[in-house]
Design a protein around this motif. Sequence first.
Motif, PDB file in Angstrom:
ATOM      1  N   UNK A  99      -5.440  -7.873   4.378  1.00 52.84           N
ATOM      2  CA  UNK A  99      -4.785  -6.570   4.274  1.00 52.84           C
ATOM      3  C   UNK A  99      -3.295  -6.661   4.605  1.00 52.84           C
ATOM      4  N   UNK A 100      -2.667  -7.685   4.065  1.00 52.30           N
ATOM      5  CA  UNK A 100      -1.228  -7.810   4.221  1.00 52.30           C
ATOM      6  C   UNK A 100      -0.525  -6.710   3.421  1.00 52.30           C
ATOM      7  N   UNK A 101       0.770  -6.459   3.699  1.00 52.56           N
ATOM      8  CA  UNK A 101       1.487  -5.381   2.992  1.00 52.56           C
ATOM      9  C   UNK A 101       1.401  -5.518   1.472  1.00 52.56           C
ATOM     10  N   UNK A 102       1.083  -4.410   0.817  1.00 52.77           N
ATOM     11  CA  UNK A 102       1.002  -4.397  -0.644  1.00 52.77           C
ATOM     12  C   UNK A 102      -0.311  -4.908  -1.202  1.00 52.77           C
ATOM     13  N   UNK A 103      -1.299  -5.118  -0.349  1.00 61.91           N
ATOM     14  CA  UNK A 103      -2.559  -5.683  -0.844  1.00 61.91           C
ATOM     15  C   UNK A 103      -3.247  -4.757  -1.846  1.00 61.91           C
ATOM     16  N   UNK A 104      -3.077  -3.443  -1.694  1.00 60.71           N
ATOM     17  CA  UNK A 104      -3.698  -2.503  -2.631  1.00 60.71           C
ATOM     18  C   UNK A 104      -3.084  -2.626  -4.028  1.00 60.71           C
ATOM     19  N   UNK A 105      -1.762  -2.865  -4.077  1.00 59.32           N
ATOM     20  CA  UNK A 105      -1.089  -3.023  -5.364  1.00 59.32           C
ATOM     21  C   UNK A 105      -1.596  -4.271  -6.071  1.00 59.32           C
ATOM     22  N   UNK A 106      -1.709  -5.371  -5.323  1.00 60.84           N
ATOM     23  CA  UNK A 106      -2.246  -6.606  -5.894  1.00 60.84           C
ATOM     24  C   UNK A 106      -3.661  -6.378  -6.425  1.00 60.84           C
ATOM     25  N   UNK A 107      -4.453  -5.649  -5.677  1.00 61.52           N
ATOM     26  CA  UNK A 107      -5.844  -5.418  -6.083  1.00 61.52           C
ATOM     27  C   UNK A 107      -5.901  -4.670  -7.413  1.00 61.52           C
TER      28      UNK A 107
END
Length: 317
Positions: free
Chosen positions: A120-128
């Motif tokens: 859950x590093x910064x921006x992990x949702x965008x990568x997902x």
Amino acid sequence: MRNAFVHGVRKGSAMKRAKNRVGERNRKVFYALLLAFPVLQFIIFYVCVNLNSILLAFKVYDYDTGAYSFAGFSNFTFVFNQFGTVIFQSAIKNSLILYAFTLGIGVTLALLFSYYIHKRFPGHSVFKVILFLPSVISAVAMVLTFKYFTERAIPAAWEFLFDKEIEGLLANPNTTKGTLIFYTLWAGFGTQILMYIGAMNNVSDSVKEAAQLDGAGALREFFYIIIPSIYPTIVTFIVVGVAGIFTHQMNLYSFYGTSAAAELYTFGYYLYVHTKVATSYADFPELSALGIVLTVVAVAMTMTVKYLLEKFGPSTD
């Protein structure tokens, strides 16, 4: 009294041996029943389904009688002669290149992206979202969007930034294959990341906490804790990838239909297209023979790679 004691011991030993034999027999019955379902499934859904295709490799179509007749190994001779043609040489090269990129870059990036999302590093949702898009959107829609981006958006942006006109990445022969490989890798991330994240989430938190207490950072945790713990999952993807060397189309049909250039061919695309456009029953025996040849090669490669990965892979000990 001593004789009675000896007799009792012998009787007890005999009963114990009989009990062990019954237990051994029950174990064998259990193992047989355990294996019966997958073996039956293999016989029904592979052997029975493909039996006619296998037999077809040894037949030739007679136009006069309108039936197949036994032809020995003539179809296999034709197939081996085809390996000297431009299309087959391109298919061999492109199939191996695609697997090399899938193994060297695809698996590596999928593991890194999965770990990034897992932590859950910064921006992990965008990568997902970006990595899962090809898995949740129609393949046709993704291909059309990708073609628009590579053929129009990138040339327009390049001209705007550098005041120079360039061809689209798919239209330019120098970048066509690289662009297709990039799309194939991107489209394949979704399933891998889903499986890798699931495997990483199953790694015991106590093990990761112990590593952190010992001063292990994210990279050391990734290489010394996560990778060995999820290694069986990694092996599965690599082995399945080996088995798919001769079936992967590199998404050529989605981009070009049946009109892809010969230098872009893979074996998967060759088999699919020639089966689809076959105009008579006479075309199928040669395709069947090619399928058997590629299956034999794929089985040998798959078993070899599986053995090497299990023998020389990392250990959690």
